[in-house]
Scaffold this active site. Structure first.
Site, PDB file in Angstrom:
ATOM      1  CE  LYS A  79      46.297  43.501  44.670  1.00 49.70           C
ATOM      2  NZ  LYS A  79      47.741  43.803  44.468  1.00 49.70           N
ATOM      3  CB  SER A 157      48.914  41.026  42.139  1.00 52.55           C
ATOM      4  OG  SER A 157      49.141  42.026  43.125  1.00 52.55           O
ATOM      5  CB  SER A 181      51.206  44.378  42.388  1.00 48.87           C
ATOM      6  OG  SER A 181      51.774  43.095  42.329  1.00 48.87           O
TER       7      SER A 181
END
Length: 452
Positions: A79, A157, A181
């Protein structure tokens, strides 16, 4: 949605010489570069040259009889909030484009590289990880692999992390989870996601949202895949998950809060899963957990995410507020109104809430609930109005965020029927019950038959 290979099968193929790390990496990079695919929206940076060099090094070591770990040579995505030495960490933003470069790798990046993982790139995300929808106005929004022609959200996310796995661009996506997330995009994309007990995996070098709630973990094909990577991230020896007999397990299903607002597809998949578990001999106990009713009031002023994100962002907002996603900065600004007394009260309220909740669930082997109460909505519907965006965001974050506040651990495993919209079943427990939750999750996964 394609059938994905497992880490175990790919590692075995490497060991047997049926494939190579270079071949696996070239295939992943080819999918990323495909102009008809999602690669441009999934990745904010691709490490093609470095990844191929790492893959060739892995192949050379293996040919010499050396293997650094069970994930050596496998393509992995990270990420875009993990530091990589010499690069600026953007966290899905434009705000940080001119921020200083990181001086060293994030702790989890170091551990992945030491284990021989081939990092193919950084994945897109909700700006600063502050939404469960996965929508990013700066770099685009990866489309959910289910019903792609209607452009549905991937969840956030860790949006790019999930789609990198679903589309075969990486075997595993490493993400962060502050209020769901990891588990939200796993659930909406038909994958497995694991949120460990936060303290087990160091957050050093990961751009924070809330230091009291952030945790780091994997999105992958299966529970076993997640367990392998969880051990790498936690710097622990991998111990095979013990078999769990579902018969006799006491599994609590909260009847308050977490079942509110379920759509028909989620309700059907969830109830069918409970029925299968009951048929396998598990004791499904449906009961109210009073502490869940108090969470809204405890976090009414914005909670840890608003307070702690405001602390980190306040100077950036003063300099470059207009460069933020308006739907992100408006939530961060709630923290500006919180006082020191508010924060101290929140800290104590959490301690008391955890104690009460742990006492309520102490006699159960795990909690069960829908990871997300609705299937993935369309991107255009959520982007159209603030009202729809924020209402849906709150609904999607609600269930997984409970476990972050508990400082617990949780899996999301697919529980939908083949060919239908992805639905996640959350299996959760209190802090440091990670191995037990993973083992139960693996048994549930086998029973539901959702992983080929």
């Amino acid at each position: 949605m394609q059938v994905l290979p497992s880490i175990a099968s790919q590692a075995a193929a490497l060991q047997a010489g049926h494939t190579s790390s270079q071949a696996l990496t070239e295939a992943a990079l080819s999918r990323i570069a495909d102009p008809a695919g999602e690669g441009a929206r999934v990745f904010t940076k691709v490490y093609a040259e470095q990844a191929l060099a790492a893959a060739r090094a892995s192949d050379t070591l293996r040919a010499a009889g050396l293997q650094r770990s069970c994930i050596d040579g496998l393509p992995v995505s990270i990420k875009d909030l993990f530091d990589v030495a010499g690069e600026t960490t953007l966290a899905g933003s434009r705000v940080l484009c001119n921020a200083p470069a990181a001086s060293e790798h994030a702790a989890v990046v170091k551990r992945l590289l030491a284990a021989g993982a081939v990092i193919v790139g950084r994945t897109n995300m909700t700006e600063f990880a502050y939404s469960g929808l996965g929508i990013n106005p700066h770099y685009g929004t990866p489309r959910n692999p289910w019903d792609r022609e209607n452009s549905r959200i991937p969840g956030g996310s860790s949006s790019g992390a999930a789609v990198s796995v679903s589309d075969g661009m990486a075997l595993v996506g490493i993400g962060s989870d502050t209020g769901g997330s990891i588990r939200i995009p796993a659930a909406l994309c038909g994958l497995t996601g694991f949120k460990p007990t936060a303290r087990r995996v160091p957050a050093k070098g990961a751009l924070p949202l809330s230091t009291h709630l952030d945790s780091l973990g994997p999105i992958a094909k299966s529970v076993h895949c997640c367990a392998l990577f969880d051990a790498i991230l936690a710097d622990e020896d991998f111990v095979p998950l013990p078999p769990v007999d579902l018969a006799g397990l006491r599994l609590a299903v909260p009847t308050n809060v977490v079942l509110d607002g379920m759509d028909e597809q989620v309700a059907n998949a969830f109830r069918a899963s409970l029925s299968k578990l009951s048929g396998a001999g598990a004791r499904i106990i449906e009961r109210e957990l009073p502490s869940f009713n108090r969470l809204g009031e405890i976090n009414a002023k914005g909670g840890f995410t608003a307070a702690e994100s405001w602390t980190w962002h306040r100077e950036w907002i003063e300099r470059a507020k207009d460069d933020y996603d308006p739907r992100v900065v408006s939530r961060i600004l709630r923290g500006k109104e919180m006082t020191a007394a508010d924060f101290i009260e929140l800290l104590q309220a959490r301690v008391d809430w955890i104690a009460a909740t742990e006492a309520d669930i102490a006699t159960f082997d795990a909690l069960l609930m829908p990871t997300v109460p609705v299937v993935a909505p369309r991107i255009d519907e959520l982007s159209a109005t603030d009202e729809c965006y924020f209402k849906t965001n709150a609904l999607i974050l609600r269930n997984p965020a409970i476990i972050n506040f508990l400082d617990g651990c949780a899996l999301s495993v697919p529980c939908h029927a083949p060919g239908t919209a992805p639905v996640g079943l959350m299996i959760a427990g209190a802090a440091l019950n990670d191995q037990r939750i993973l083992a139960i999750g693996q048994a549930v996964e086998v029973l539901l038959g959702t992983v080929a």
